[in-house]
Design a protein around this motif. Structure first.
Motif, PDB file in Angstrom:
ATOM      1  N   ASN A 191       2.039   5.897  10.139  1.00  0.00           N
ATOM      2  CA  ASN A 191       0.526   6.196   9.379  1.00  0.00           C
ATOM      3  C   ASN A 191      -0.340   5.560   8.192  1.00  0.00           C
ATOM      4  O   ASN A 191       0.949   6.272   6.957  1.00  0.00           O
ATOM      5  CB  ASN A 191       0.224   7.546   9.664  1.00  0.00           C
ATOM      6  CG  ASN A 191      -0.911   8.024   9.081  1.00  0.00           C
ATOM      7  OD1 ASN A 191      -2.402   7.723   9.436  1.00  0.00           O
ATOM      8  ND2 ASN A 191      -1.206   9.094   8.422  1.00  0.00           N
ATOM      9  N   PRO A 192      -0.676   4.469   8.079  1.00  0.00           N
ATOM     10  CA  PRO A 192      -1.351   4.182   9.600  1.00  0.00           C
ATOM     11  C   PRO A 192      -0.116   3.408   9.894  1.00  0.00           C
ATOM     12  O   PRO A 192      -0.121   2.088   9.889  1.00  0.00           O
ATOM     13  CB  PRO A 192      -2.706   3.188   8.589  1.00  0.00           C
ATOM     14  CG  PRO A 192      -1.732   3.036   7.309  1.00  0.00           C
ATOM     15  CD  PRO A 192      -0.884   3.795   6.781  1.00  0.00           C
ATOM     16  N   ASP A 205       2.685   1.769   7.214  1.00  0.00           N
ATOM     17  CA  ASP A 205       3.959   3.362   5.818  1.00  0.00           C
ATOM     18  C   ASP A 205       4.414   3.013   6.969  1.00  0.00           C
ATOM     19  O   ASP A 205       4.631   3.469   8.371  1.00  0.00           O
ATOM     20  CB  ASP A 205       2.816   4.257   5.411  1.00  0.00           C
ATOM     21  CG  ASP A 205       2.978   5.044   4.694  1.00  0.00           C
ATOM     22  OD1 ASP A 205       4.253   5.013   4.722  1.00  0.00           O
ATOM     23  OD2 ASP A 205       3.260   6.561   5.341  1.00  0.00           O
TER      24      ASP A 205
HETATM   25 MN    MN Z   1       0.502   6.591   5.216  1.00  0.00          MN
END
Ligand code: MN
Ligand code: GDP
Length: 374
Positions: A191-192, A205
Motif C-alpha cells: 500500500n500503495p 511500500d
Molecule cells: Mn504504505
C-alpha cells in the motif's frame, strides 16, 4: 515479528514482485551519493516498525541529491509514534497515477488467508476501512487448496479493469501468497500498489509480519529481527525459555501455562489491578525458571507486588517452591509476593514455603484480592 519496509522489499524482490531499486542509509551524509545512483529524483522514507509514516512526515520527495540529503537529515532522528528513526530508505521517486491496496492476512477465525484489495489505496486506508468497508473487497483463500486462479482473476478484474493490469495484479497476488505461505507470514501488504504509468503497477511500500512460533524454521527471516521490536526483558526471557510480554501495569505475574496466564491477567483486572506483564513459565517445572522470572519482573521499577499463580499438572509445586526460595536467597525482594499454589505435589511445595514464612493461598480470588490490595 515485524520487519522494515526495506527488508520486506528484499523478500519481495526474491519472489519476483515488482519493486523499485533501493538504498538504506543511517547517516544523512550518505544520502546524496545514494540519490545520485538512483537517478536524482527520489523518495526518502523513514524505516520504523509502525505504520502511518506518510501522515507523520516520514516520507518525503526530493528533487535532487542535495535535497535528498536535506530530507534524510530531517527524517533521521525523527520520532514516529514513539519510535526513533535510525534508518531511511531512498528509492527512485515514482509518478503515481493511482494508488491501489493489496493485502493478505491470516484470518484465524475462518482458518483462511484473506486477500483484501481496493482501488482506493494510499494513506487513508484505515479511514476507508471504517467509513466505507464495502469498498474493500475480501477474497478468502483456502490454505489446503490454494488460490483458485480464475476466481482470483475475476475479483481483480473488478478492481484493476484493464487486462494488462489484471494480469500484473494476479501475478503479484500469487507471488505474495507463495511468500506468505513459504515464510509463515501473518501479513503481506502492499500500500500503495501503485500505477506508475498507464501500464505498470509497482509495490511502492511493503509490509510483512510473521508468526513468531514459526521463526525457528526460517533463519533468513529470523535474521531480519529488529532489536527495537522487543524490550531487553523480552529478549532475556526468551533466552531463559519464558514467554514474556511487557505491559503497563504494576503487578508482576508469574503463571504456568499461557491460558492460565491470560486468565490471571483478566482476574487481576477484574479485581481492580493492572498487570505489569504476561509471563508463562511453561509446562515443565524448573526452579531456575522461577528464579529468572522473578529477576526479570523485578527489573521493572513500577512493579509493586508479585502474584505467582501455579496450577500444577506437569509443573510440580515443590519445584516452583524451590525456585521461589532460591530467588529470595539470591535476590533482595522488596515487594510483597502473593503465592497461589495448587496441584501436583502441593503439600510438599506449601510446606517448604510456609517454613520460610510465606503465606500460600489455594483460592485464586483470595490471592488476587490480596495482591491488588498490597
Ligand atoms: Mn504504505
Ligand atoms: P506509510 O504512510 O507508512 O504507509 O508509507 P508509504 O510508503 O505508503 O508512503 C506514504 C505515501 O507517500 C504513499 O501513499 C504515496 O502517496 C507517497 N509516496 C510514497 N512513495 C512515493 C513515490 O515514489 N512517489 C510519489 N509521488 N509518492 C510516493
Amino acid at each position: 515479528m515485524k520487519i522494515h519496509e526495506y527488508q520486506a522489499k528484499e523478500l519481495f524482490g526474491a519472489y519476483g514482485i515488482a519493486i523499485t531499486d533501493q538504498a538504506v542509509i543511517s547517516d544523512a551524509s550518505e544520502a546524496s551519493a545514494a540519490a545520485e545512483r538512483l537517478g536524482g529524483t527520489v523518495v526518502v522514507k523513514a524505516q520504523v516498525l509502525v505504520g502511518g509514516r506518510g501522515k507523520a512526515g516520514g516520507v518525503k520527495l526530493a528533487d535532487n541529491p542535495a535535497d535528498a540529503a536535506e530530507k534524510a537529515k530531517a527524517i533521521l532522528g525523527m520520532d514516529i509514534k514513539g519510535e526513533t528513526v535510525e534508518k531511511v530508505l531512498i528509492a527512485p521517486a515514482a509518478d503515481i497515477l493511482k494508488e491501489y491496496y493489496v493485502g493478505l492476512i491470516m484470518d484465524r477465525a475462518s482458518k483462511k488467508i484473506i486477500l483484501m484489495v481496493t482501488k482506493e489505496g494510499g494513506v487513508e486506508i484505515e479511514e476507508l476501512a471504517v467509513t466505507d468497508p464495502d469498498k474493500i473487497i475480501k477474497f478468502p483463500i483456502d490454505i489446503a487448496t490454494g488460490i483458485d486462479e480464475d476466481a482470483l482473476r475475476s475479483v481483480l478484474t473488478d478492481v484493476f479493469e484493464k487486462p494488462g493490469l489484471v494480469e500484473q495484479a494476479t501475478d503479484t497476488v500469487k507471488k505474495m501468497y507463495t511468500l506468505f505461505v513459504e515464510k509463515d507470514a501473518s501479513l503481506v501488504e502492499i500500500n500503495p500498489y501503485a500505477l506508475v504509468d498507464e501500464t505498470t503497477l509497482m509495490a511502492l511500500d511493503a509490509k510483512m509480519n510473521f508468526d513468531d512460533n514459526a521463526l525457528y524454521k526460517h533463519d533468513d527471516v529470523d535474521g531480519m529481527k529488529n532489536p527495537e521490536e522487543y524490550s531487553q526483558d523480552e529478549i532475556d526471557a526468551k533466552k531463559f525459555g519464558l514467554s514474556f510480554v511487557s505491559m503497563d501495569g504494576d503487578i508482576g505475574c508469574i503463571v504456568n501455562g499461557a491460558g492460565l496466564a491470560m486468565a490471571t491477567m483478566d482476574i487481576v483486572k477484574l479485581f481492580g489491578g493492572d498487570p505489569a506483564n504476561f509471563l508463562d513459565v511453561g509446562g515443565s517445572s524448573n526452579p531456575e525458571k522461577v528464579l529468572n522470572a522473578i529477576e526479570i519482573i523485578l527489573r521493572n521499577r513500577k512493579v509493586r507486588a508479585i502474584l505467582i499463580n501455579i496450577f500444577g499438572g506437569i509443573t510440580r509445586c515443590d519445584d516452583i517452591a524451590k525456585g521461589i526460595i532460591m530467588a529470595t536467597d539470591q535476590i533482595d525482594i522488596k515487594v510483597p509476593m502473593v503465592i497461589r499454589l495448587v496441584g501436583t505435589n502441593q503439600e510438599e511445595g506449601r510446606a517448604m514455603l510456609e517454613e520460610k514464612g510465606f503465606d500460600v493461598a489455594d483460592d485464586l480470588s483470595d490471592a488476587v484480592r490480596k495482591v491488588v490490595a498490597s
